[in-house]
Design an enzyme around this catalytic site. Sequence first.
Site, mmCIF file in Angstrom:
data_model
loop_
_atom_site.group_PDB
_atom_site.id
_atom_site.type_symbol
_atom_site.label_atom_id
_atom_site.label_comp_id
_atom_site.label_asym_id
_atom_site.label_seq_id
_atom_site.Cartn_x
_atom_site.Cartn_y
_atom_site.Cartn_z
ATOM 1 C CG HIS A 306 -2.068 0.923 1.109
ATOM 2 N ND1 HIS A 306 -1.986 2.273 1.346
ATOM 3 C CD2 HIS A 306 -3.331 0.673 0.728
ATOM 4 C CE1 HIS A 306 -3.170 2.819 1.132
ATOM 5 N NE2 HIS A 306 -3.997 1.885 0.748
ATOM 6 C CG ASP A 364 -8.285 -4.398 -2.656
ATOM 7 O OD1 ASP A 364 -7.482 -3.445 -2.649
ATOM 8 O OD2 ASP A 364 -9.507 -4.268 -2.805
HETATM 9 C C1 SDX Z 1 -6.238 0.064 -2.857
HETATM 10 O O1 SDX Z 1 -4.493 4.610 -2.091
HETATM 11 C C2 SDX Z 1 -5.412 3.969 -1.446
HETATM 12 O O2 SDX Z 1 -5.778 4.337 -0.327
HETATM 13 C C3 SDX Z 1 -5.962 2.754 -2.150
HETATM 14 C C4 SDX Z 1 -6.978 1.926 -1.378
HETATM 15 C C5 SDX Z 1 -8.261 2.712 -1.117
HETATM 16 O O3 SDX Z 1 -8.975 2.328 -0.192
HETATM 17 O O4 SDX Z 1 -8.584 3.629 -1.936
HETATM 18 O O5 SDX Z 1 -6.434 1.509 -0.150
HETATM 19 C C6 SDX Z 1 -7.388 0.696 -2.184
HETATM 20 O O6 SDX Z 1 -5.965 0.405 -3.989
HETATM 21 C C7 SDX Z 1 -5.380 -0.911 -2.086
HETATM 22 C C8 SDX Z 1 -4.156 -1.391 -2.932
HETATM 23 C C9 SDX Z 1 -4.665 -2.496 -3.858
HETATM 24 N N1 SDX Z 1 -3.586 -2.872 -4.834
HETATM 25 C C10 SDX Z 1 -2.981 -4.042 -4.760
HETATM 26 O O7 SDX Z 1 -3.139 -4.862 -3.857
HETATM 27 C C11 SDX Z 1 -2.056 -4.317 -5.949
HETATM 28 C C12 SDX Z 1 -0.719 -4.853 -5.433
HETATM 29 N N2 SDX Z 1 -0.009 -3.771 -4.735
HETATM 30 C C13 SDX Z 1 0.953 -2.984 -5.482
HETATM 31 O O8 SDX Z 1 0.632 -2.785 -6.831
HETATM 32 C C14 SDX Z 1 1.456 -1.758 -4.709
HETATM 33 O O9 SDX Z 1 1.737 -2.180 -3.434
HETATM 34 C C15 SDX Z 1 0.563 -0.529 -4.627
HETATM 35 C C16 SDX Z 1 0.130 -0.066 -5.961
HETATM 36 C C17 SDX Z 1 -0.618 -0.805 -3.777
HETATM 37 C C18 SDX Z 1 1.407 0.582 -3.964
HETATM 38 O O10 SDX Z 1 2.387 0.913 -4.860
HETATM 39 P P1 SDX Z 1 3.504 2.004 -4.472
HETATM 40 O O11 SDX Z 1 3.201 2.707 -3.223
HETATM 41 O O12 SDX Z 1 3.756 2.823 -5.699
HETATM 42 O O13 SDX Z 1 4.716 1.120 -4.117
HETATM 43 P P2 SDX Z 1 5.745 0.637 -5.157
HETATM 44 O O14 SDX Z 1 5.023 0.075 -6.335
HETATM 45 O O15 SDX Z 1 6.730 1.722 -5.374
HETATM 46 O O16 SDX Z 1 6.410 -0.579 -4.378
HETATM 47 C C19 SDX Z 1 7.431 -0.320 -3.453
HETATM 48 C C20 SDX Z 1 8.326 -1.558 -3.543
HETATM 49 C C21 SDX Z 1 8.703 -1.894 -4.984
HETATM 50 O O17 SDX Z 1 9.952 -2.555 -4.938
HETATM 51 P P3 SDX Z 1 11.289 -1.643 -5.266
HETATM 52 O O18 SDX Z 1 11.053 -1.022 -6.648
HETATM 53 O O19 SDX Z 1 11.368 -0.607 -4.176
HETATM 54 O O20 SDX Z 1 12.405 -2.637 -5.279
HETATM 55 O O21 SDX Z 1 7.576 -2.696 -3.057
HETATM 56 C C22 SDX Z 1 7.401 -3.626 -4.127
HETATM 57 C C23 SDX Z 1 7.676 -2.906 -5.429
HETATM 58 O O22 SDX Z 1 8.179 -3.815 -6.389
HETATM 59 N N3 SDX Z 1 6.007 -4.054 -4.046
HETATM 60 C C24 SDX Z 1 5.594 -5.303 -4.212
HETATM 61 C C25 SDX Z 1 4.204 -5.252 -4.024
HETATM 62 N N4 SDX Z 1 3.821 -3.998 -3.778
HETATM 63 C C26 SDX Z 1 4.949 -3.253 -3.803
HETATM 64 N N5 SDX Z 1 6.245 -6.442 -4.485
HETATM 65 C C27 SDX Z 1 5.492 -7.551 -4.590
HETATM 66 N N6 SDX Z 1 4.139 -7.590 -4.425
HETATM 67 C C28 SDX Z 1 3.478 -6.462 -4.140
HETATM 68 N N7 SDX Z 1 2.148 -6.493 -3.972
#
Ligand code: SDX
Length: 430
Positions: A306, A364
């Site tokens: 998140h 989720d």
């Molecule tokens: C919702 O914003 C809100 O409040 C949203 C929400 C709401 O109520 O409105 O809470 C609802 O959207 C919840 C999130 C649902 N999405 C998912 O579950 C999809 C999977 N999660 C990821 O796509 C990600 O965690 C996000 C999109 C939720 C957050 O992305 P960020 O903050 O941009 O973080 P990032 O992509 O920069 O990740 C940081 C690091 C990365 O590694 P590095 O590049 O630093 O090496 O963490 C890793 C990412 O690769 N990472 C993950 C991961 N999520 C982040 N690695 C593996 N699996 C994951 N799920």
Amino acid sequence: MSDKTAKLTIGDETWDLNVREGSVGPDVIDIGALYKDTGRFTYDPGFTSTASCESKITYIDGDQGTLLYRGYPIEQLAEHGDFLESCYLLLYGELPTRAQKDDFVHRVTYHTMVHEQMTRFYSGFRRDAHPMAVMTGIVGAMSAFYHDSTDITDPHQRMIASLRMVAKMPTIAAMAYKYHIGQPFVFPRNDLDYAANFLHMCFAVPCEDYKVNPVLARAMDRIFILHADHEQNASTSTVRLAGSSGANPFACIAAGIACLWGPAHGGANEAALNMLSEIGSVDRIPEFIARAKDKDDPFRLMGFGHRVYKNYDPRARIMQKTTHEVLAELGHQDDPLLQVAMELEKIALSDEYFVEKKLYPNIDFYSGITLRALGFPTTMFTVLFALARTVGWIAQWKEMVEDPSQRIGRPRQLYTGAAPRDYLPIDQRR
Ligand code: SDX
């Protein structure tokens, strides 16, 4: 205005920037005059360090894993209240008295029907159209039916539009589901509460009475509370930006629905359940954990991570509890997907990759298992998220429209394209 200032020094020039304090949470550095004073922009494409507005509605402490609606912890609202009470709180800022609650419930109840001609919109879609595509179209079309609540400068029309959206979204969502499965639409009933009415519109058929299970209705109502609002997430920011141009509320909510659909946002509940189904059994979990950690593999654990929560999403805890209640009520305690989800969570939370990146289950992760148990197809999961989030979008839109300092949102950019150059006749191009 706080007396704190921040200093920005570039070369031999220094500027003072005002620092503003919130009631809780991080201070903000006011950069509103930065370009005028320094000729420079700030750069923050994902808005990871940018406050886009001032708001009094919802507050998240990502490190503590807390979520407040108008100051009330989500755990207490989900435990002791119901969704329409949370809707009143988000829209008007205070918990309603008994009289205010009764009046609000009555007004919502008597706005649940949609214009009969809207039913013809559904027949324009293919039966296998994704229900989120239908929702985006139908909600956008509401501005063609409810002209008397599109003047955003009129407080009365803003209130009517807010009520219409909260009241009609269950009906529109249920109609999208019924159309998708080829069953006749079921009208809302004024003798049922909000969540029970929604379940009845989704699962009743004209051939026999349908009795709503009160345990499942309570679980549905709680799921709506958990999804109602969440600060300036992507879809809420979309609604605010659309609204900042003066667009009508129905068009703004349709924009929010479109944004919510993305798998990184509200589409994650559908993606998370599909992922759990693909994993299929506990012994395949290590294979998927390895893929999630592989930089060359775009796969991510859906339902994990998140932007704000760097601790457990408080909604995920309540969601997990609700999942167990629903599965127990339906006799599905041994749902293999729940076993996979719980084992996946346990393994991920002990893996140094997830620990180091502070990746926890978000709302989720468990919602899909619950919604599937309630009888919804995965294509309906984000529709339910949009149904619940509509009150948050409307409350945030209303707060923005009523903010006297509100201006159209118009970000700038860091331009790295071609420098100015002259046109070249086609026969001189190489
Ligand atoms: C919702 O914003 C809100 O409040 C949203 C929400 C709401 O109520 O409105 O809470 C609802 O959207 C919840 C999130 C649902 N999405 C998912 O579950 C999809 C999977 N999660 C990821 O796509 C990600 O965690 C996000 C999109 C939720 C957050 O992305 P960020 O903050 O941009 O973080 P990032 O992509 O920069 O990740 C940081 C690091 C990365 O590694 P590095 O590049 O630093 O090496 O963490 C890793 C990412 O690769 N990472 C993950 C991961 N999520 C982040 N690695 C593996 N699996 C994951 N799920």
